[in-house]
Design a protein around this motif. Structure first.
Motif, mmCIF file in Angstrom:
data_model
loop_
_atom_site.group_PDB
_atom_site.id
_atom_site.type_symbol
_atom_site.label_atom_id
_atom_site.label_comp_id
_atom_site.label_asym_id
_atom_site.label_seq_id
_atom_site.Cartn_x
_atom_site.Cartn_y
_atom_site.Cartn_z
ATOM 1 N N SER A 398 -5.019 32.990 8.056
ATOM 2 C CA SER A 398 -6.132 32.618 7.175
ATOM 3 C C SER A 398 -6.204 31.126 6.895
ATOM 4 C CB SER A 398 -6.014 33.377 5.853
ATOM 5 O OG SER A 398 -4.752 33.125 5.244
ATOM 6 N N ILE A 399 -5.087 30.405 6.927
ATOM 7 C CA ILE A 399 -5.119 28.978 6.618
ATOM 8 C C ILE A 399 -5.806 28.178 7.709
ATOM 9 C CG2 ILE A 399 -2.861 28.431 7.640
ATOM 10 C CD1 ILE A 399 -2.430 26.534 5.234
ATOM 11 N N GLY A 400 -5.793 28.667 8.943
ATOM 12 C CA GLY A 400 -6.487 27.995 10.037
ATOM 13 C C GLY A 400 -5.817 26.700 10.456
ATOM 14 N N ASP A 401 -6.592 25.810 11.071
ATOM 15 C CA ASP A 401 -6.098 24.514 11.535
ATOM 16 C C ASP A 401 -6.479 23.435 10.531
ATOM 17 O OD1 ASP A 401 -5.406 25.964 13.740
ATOM 18 O OD2 ASP A 401 -6.909 25.083 15.076
ATOM 19 N N LEU A 402 -5.541 22.555 10.235
ATOM 20 C CA LEU A 402 -5.847 21.447 9.321
ATOM 21 C C LEU A 402 -4.899 20.287 9.552
ATOM 22 C CD1 LEU A 402 -3.610 21.468 6.730
ATOM 23 C CD2 LEU A 402 -4.885 23.528 6.202
ATOM 24 N N ASP A 403 -5.360 19.102 9.174
ATOM 25 C CA ASP A 403 -4.573 17.874 9.214
ATOM 26 C C ASP A 403 -4.554 17.281 7.810
ATOM 27 O OD1 ASP A 403 -4.347 18.170 11.980
ATOM 28 O OD2 ASP A 403 -6.148 16.980 12.355
ATOM 29 N N GLU A 404 -3.442 16.634 7.467
ATOM 30 C CA GLU A 404 -3.316 16.120 6.106
ATOM 31 C C GLU A 404 -2.564 14.799 6.089
ATOM 32 O OE1 GLU A 404 -2.349 18.719 2.511
ATOM 33 O OE2 GLU A 404 -0.491 17.572 2.728
ATOM 34 N N ASN A 405 -2.995 13.907 5.194
ATOM 35 C CA ASN A 405 -2.302 12.662 4.924
ATOM 36 C C ASN A 405 -2.149 12.478 3.419
ATOM 37 O OD1 ASN A 405 -1.890 10.936 7.494
ATOM 38 N ND2 ASN A 405 -3.981 11.727 7.718
ATOM 39 N N ARG A 406 -0.953 12.037 3.024
ATOM 40 C CA ARG A 406 -0.699 11.680 1.637
ATOM 41 C C ARG A 406 -0.104 10.273 1.622
ATOM 42 N NH1 ARG A 406 2.267 17.191 -0.746
ATOM 43 N NH2 ARG A 406 0.911 18.700 0.324
ATOM 44 N N LEU A 407 -0.697 9.396 0.847
ATOM 45 C CA LEU A 407 -0.194 8.034 0.671
ATOM 46 C C LEU A 407 0.197 7.858 -0.792
ATOM 47 C CD1 LEU A 407 -2.883 6.073 2.733
ATOM 48 C CD2 LEU A 407 -0.595 6.779 3.486
ATOM 49 N N ILE A 408 1.470 7.537 -1.029
ATOM 50 C CA ILE A 408 1.998 7.487 -2.392
ATOM 51 C C ILE A 408 2.666 6.135 -2.620
ATOM 52 C CG2 ILE A 408 3.486 8.622 -4.080
ATOM 53 C CD1 ILE A 408 3.441 11.060 -2.052
ATOM 54 N N VAL A 409 2.228 5.437 -3.656
ATOM 55 C CA VAL A 409 2.863 4.194 -4.071
ATOM 56 C C VAL A 409 3.408 4.435 -5.478
ATOM 57 C CG1 VAL A 409 2.583 1.738 -4.530
ATOM 58 C CG2 VAL A 409 1.247 2.828 -2.699
ATOM 59 N N SER A 410 4.707 4.237 -5.640
ATOM 60 C CA SER A 410 5.305 4.523 -6.943
ATOM 61 C C SER A 410 6.230 3.396 -7.377
ATOM 62 C CB SER A 410 6.109 5.846 -6.901
ATOM 63 O OG SER A 410 7.162 5.760 -5.965
ATOM 64 N N TYR A 411 6.311 3.234 -8.674
ATOM 65 C CA TYR A 411 7.199 2.216 -9.255
ATOM 66 C C TYR A 411 7.791 2.785 -10.529
ATOM 67 C CZ TYR A 411 8.889 -2.093 -11.338
ATOM 68 O OH TYR A 411 9.688 -3.072 -11.901
ATOM 69 N N THR A 412 9.121 2.806 -10.581
ATOM 70 C CA THR A 412 9.808 3.310 -11.753
ATOM 71 C C THR A 412 10.414 2.156 -12.542
ATOM 72 O OG1 THR A 412 10.336 5.409 -10.637
ATOM 73 C CG2 THR A 412 11.632 4.836 -12.589
ATOM 74 N N LEU A 413 9.996 2.057 -13.801
ATOM 75 C CA LEU A 413 10.447 0.995 -14.691
ATOM 76 C C LEU A 413 11.456 1.561 -15.680
ATOM 77 C CD1 LEU A 413 10.099 -1.924 -15.872
ATOM 78 C CD2 LEU A 413 8.281 -0.943 -17.326
ATOM 79 N N PRO A 414 12.729 1.198 -15.560
ATOM 80 C CA PRO A 414 13.705 1.633 -16.568
ATOM 81 C C PRO A 414 13.400 0.957 -17.906
ATOM 82 C CG PRO A 414 14.787 0.814 -14.565
ATOM 83 C CD PRO A 414 13.365 0.375 -14.510
#
Length: 416
Positions: A398-414
């Motif tokens: 049921s999910i079929g064919d698909l393509d995916e991109n995730r772009l994540i920019v993160s910064y952790t400030l103590p």
């Protein structure tokens, strides 16, 4: 560590309530406290190559998240008390009705949703010897239940959990979860299963533990989880690492026995799942081979949006359909060995088959993932991280064919 004026301001504001309570503001309570603010910028694009029945061709959204976590120490005395707090805010940067529904925002196809959303929780805690009880907002990371954090904001549960480490090498955990705040929601809701079998309950009871032996190279685990009036599940786990010369070998074997147990279940649950991951690492390189067998009359059940401890749980697919078998090959590389600290990547390919489609034909599917991360190691932008996650799925289910991109920019400030 030198704190910026902003960091100091946020830190003092966070602990302000505690400082107003003299009985709590004791040395260890303050000294052992820590807090951080994570800025998470998330773009996600999912291309439905086989357009689903809804008619949506693409899901594409961009959002900015702010995640504040505070953990106090414990007050002095035989029983120490403390407080943990979490607050999250998500801001919509780009979305519309025709491409909403990535899970980043409280949106769905046909409704791009609000421009922002927020959530907050806190947990009081008590410590006696090496045993800690927490009541309130929880993000458990256990083999039997692990809160999900694969979108903009993490999943949070309400409940109680106790962790005991009174015996060397032995860690015991138990508790009850009552409700959950899903990753793209501001509401607390009853806990539900995955979409394969629909079940909802306001009680998830769990217990178990791990024991390390063989100089810490081997860990055995035994766990039990029950979504009341829906299903129960037993898990047996064995993890082993073995250095041989310059190589480090590893194996992670898990077995789950799941069955239905109540009136709140729509459908049936009867599943036994075996998960095996073998690894071999040398220098910058790690090679992995995985196998997963989901046998029984029904798919493998787990709590919605959590991260099950199984080999083939990937970026998109989990290969847990009834009677589905999957094989995995994965390669990891750490470029620090080649003079680029902070840069790492992996590629994996998983193929699954053996399950039946609605028309009785044989089901087949595969997923290929490419994941690259770079974290700045020093200077003004230390801890600023960039991550690209690319996935390709081909399936006759049921999910079929698909393509995916995730772009994540993160910064952790103590903060402190």
């Amino acid at each position: 560590m030198t704190q910026s004026p902003l960091a100091r301001a946020v830190a003092f504001a966070t602990l302000g309530t505690c400082l107003c309570l003299p009985s709590l503001a004791q040395a260890e309570f303050i000294k052992d406290s820590k807090a951080s603010l994570e800025l998470r910028n998330f773009y996600m694009n999912r291309d439905f190559r086989d357009r689903p029945a809804s008619g949506q061709a693409k899901a594409e959204e961009w959002a900015q998240g702010f995640i504040l976590k505070v953990e106090s120490g414990f007050t002095e005395g035989t029983v120490g008390f403390g407080l943990d707090a979490y607050a999250g805010t998500g801001l919509k940067l780009s979305s519309d009705d025709d491409r909403a529904g990535t899970g980043l925002l409280p949106s769905a196809f046909g409704n791009e949703g609000p421009g922002s959303y927020g959530e907050a929780s806190a947990a009081v805690k008590a410590k006696l010897s090496n045993t800690v009880l927490k009541v309130g907002g929880l993000m458990p990371k256990l083999p039997i239940v692990s809160s999900g954090d694969s979108r903009l904001l993490p999943q949070v549960f309400d409940g109680a959990m106790i962790t005991s480490q009174e015996i060397a090498g032995l860690t015991l955990n138990g508790g009850q979860l009552r409700q959950t705040n899903f990753r793209n929601s501001t509401n607390r809701e009853d806990i539900r299963t995955t979409n394969y079998a629909t079940g909802v309950s306001d009680r998830y009871n769990f217990g178990g533990g791990t024991y390390q032996f063989n100089a810490g190279n081997t860990t055995a685990g035994l766990w039990y989880g029950e979504l009341q009036d829906v299903y129960d599940q037993k898990m047996y786990n064995l993890i082993h690492t073995q250095p041989i010369g310059d190589w480090k070998l590893g194996a992670n074997l898990a077995y789950f026995d799941s069955s239905e147990n109540g009136r709140n279940l729509v459908g049936k649950i009867d599943n036994n799942l075996t998960s095996l991951m073998l690894s071999a690492g040398i220098g910058a390189h790690t090679f992995r081979l995985g196998y997963q067998d989901s046998s029984g009359d029904n798919p493998f059940p787990f709590l919605g949006e959590t991260d099950p401890a199984i080999a083939s749980y990937l970026q998109i697919l989990d290969f847990t359909r009834a009677n589905e078998q999957s094989w995995q090959a994965r390669y990891d590389i750490n470029f620090a060995t080649y003079g680029v600290p902070g840069l790492s990547a992996f590629v994996r390919y998983v193929t699954g088959d053996g399950f039946d489609l609605a028309d009785g034909s044989n089901g087949k599917e595969w997923e290929r993932d490419l994941d690259i991360t770079y974290t700045i190691q020093e200077g003004t932008f230390k801890n600023l991280a960039f991550r690209w996650r690319n996935a390709m799925v081909r399936s006759n289910a049921s999910i079929g064919d698909l393509d995916e991109n995730r772009l994540i920019v993160s910064y952790t400030l103590p903060l402190f």
